[in-house]
Design a protein around this motif. Sequence first.
Motif, PDB file in Angstrom:
ATOM      1  N   MET A 266       0.769  -1.205  -0.026  1.00 16.98           N
ATOM      2  CA  MET A 266      -0.021  -0.146   0.106  1.00 16.98           C
ATOM      3  C   MET A 266       0.960   1.348   0.016  1.00 16.98           C
ATOM      4  O   MET A 266       0.373   2.516  -0.787  1.00 16.98           O
ATOM      5  N   PRO A 267       2.010   1.249   0.659  1.00 18.74           N
ATOM      6  CA  PRO A 267       2.945   2.342   0.649  1.00 18.74           C
ATOM      7  C   PRO A 267       3.200   2.733  -1.112  1.00 18.74           C
ATOM      8  O   PRO A 267       3.297   3.627  -1.481  1.00 18.74           O
ATOM      9  N   LEU A 268       3.698   1.518  -1.802  1.00 20.25           N
ATOM     10  CA  LEU A 268       3.982   1.601  -2.841  1.00 20.25           C
ATOM     11  C   LEU A 268       2.867   2.094  -3.743  1.00 20.25           C
ATOM     12  O   LEU A 268       3.077   2.950  -4.657  1.00 20.25           O
ATOM     13  N   LEU A 269       1.547   1.534  -3.725  1.00 19.39           N
ATOM     14  CA  LEU A 269       0.482   2.113  -4.369  1.00 19.39           C
ATOM     15  C   LEU A 269       0.326   3.733  -4.122  1.00 19.39           C
ATOM     16  O   LEU A 269       0.122   4.326  -5.099  1.00 19.39           O
ATOM     17  N   VAL A 270       0.271   4.071  -2.955  1.00 21.36           N
ATOM     18  CA  VAL A 270       0.236   5.716  -2.770  1.00 21.36           C
ATOM     19  C   VAL A 270       1.488   6.389  -3.281  1.00 21.36           C
ATOM     20  O   VAL A 270       1.192   7.356  -4.058  1.00 21.36           O
ATOM     21  N   ALA A 271       2.716   5.767  -3.355  1.00 21.40           N
ATOM     22  CA  ALA A 271       3.685   6.616  -3.865  1.00 21.40           C
ATOM     23  C   ALA A 271       3.451   6.650  -5.215  1.00 21.40           C
ATOM     24  O   ALA A 271       3.929   7.547  -6.045  1.00 21.40           O
ATOM     25  N   ALA A 272       3.014   5.524  -6.018  1.00 19.90           N
ATOM     26  CA  ALA A 272       2.425   5.606  -7.409  1.00 19.90           C
ATOM     27  C   ALA A 272       1.400   6.707  -7.558  1.00 19.90           C
ATOM     28  O   ALA A 272       1.645   7.308  -8.601  1.00 19.90           O
ATOM     29  N   GLY A 273       0.599   6.553  -6.661  1.00 20.36           N
ATOM     30  CA  GLY A 273      -0.549   7.741  -6.876  1.00 20.36           C
ATOM     31  C   GLY A 273       0.018   9.077  -6.699  1.00 20.36           C
ATOM     32  O   GLY A 273      -0.265   9.994  -7.498  1.00 20.36           O
TER      33      GLY A 273
END
Length: 367
Positions: A266-273
């Motif tokens: 989820m941190p990776l997902l937010v970083a992508a966002g």
Amino acid sequence: MTSPVARSAYFESLDLIRGLAALVVLVYHVDFMFGLRGHLLPGGYLAVDLFFLLSGFVLSLTYGERVASGTIGFGRFLTLRLARLYPLFLATTVFGFFVMTARFHANEGWIDAARLGPTGAVNLAMLPSFFEPYGKETLFPFNGATWSIFFEMIASLSFFIAFARLGTGPLLLVTLAAGSGLLAAILFYGSADIGWATSNIWGGFPRVFFSFGLGMLLHRAYRRRPWTCPAIGLGALLVAWLAIVQWKPALGPALWVDLLMIGLFMPLLVAAGIGASLKPFPAWVARWLGDMSYGVYLNQGALIIVAAGLCKALLGRGIETLTPLAGFLFVPAVMLVSLVTFHGLERPAREAWRAGWRRGFRRKADA
């Protein structure tokens, strides 16, 4: 991901993530309306950790430097946070009080006035109740989802008092300490679905502080060296996140899947966002989802009870007998109600609250 010049301060892509996360929570709670009780997005509770992560990023982005430099005081900061969170919290708690009291009376045959009243008073102050009406463990029985808003406020106050004033190194240590506490809590309880009941409330503190701290660290990393991510990359990660949430039970022990999701994916997902820029139409959809997200999250509880009651009263049958039609009608209905509450309550109340604070501040300055 590549490293460009920092972009505009508004991130529609984060609205998209938040809006989809709110819908995941909704579907997770009404899986029975689709005839898939326990089998539709069974990992939906992880969306709450995504909310905490997003809050850490957004608060650091919006207020971090102002808090650290002393250019925003506690009164102003608290007013802005309450203006954002409290109007719909209040409305859904009051509405939920009447709906849930009626439901309790129908199910139990009596009204637990000695505990319902004090619980309502405590909950209206955005505080959890340990009175346990009817012996139920929920901390916020009139709107079960508001347990996480209590933790949002705890994180917001901690942000102003301490986190925003810490250097990146100390903030990293605090976040890692919270992560250690979360690991211990997940090992003890067996999953990250904690913080919402009297029996597991203490697990909610490391749960919020870890993800909130990670969100702050993501903002500081982005501020120091911005990056980009193609929108298709964000889309692929969102699809993967939804797939993991749906097939989570098949992926291994819940505690390890939860830890990997919260600490890595989820941190990776937010970083992508953070790094993704959306074209005009997807950006409009994202803002639309963002506008309704808080309402989707808070409106659903009482509306589920109202919908079930109406089915019983008007059709003489339980809502679970109308699957999957009930689900396909209920989800867009909650979205519509949430758009109405955003435009008719959340935004006007937020603006009025902020304007009232400014008027009061000016009167004090003129005195």
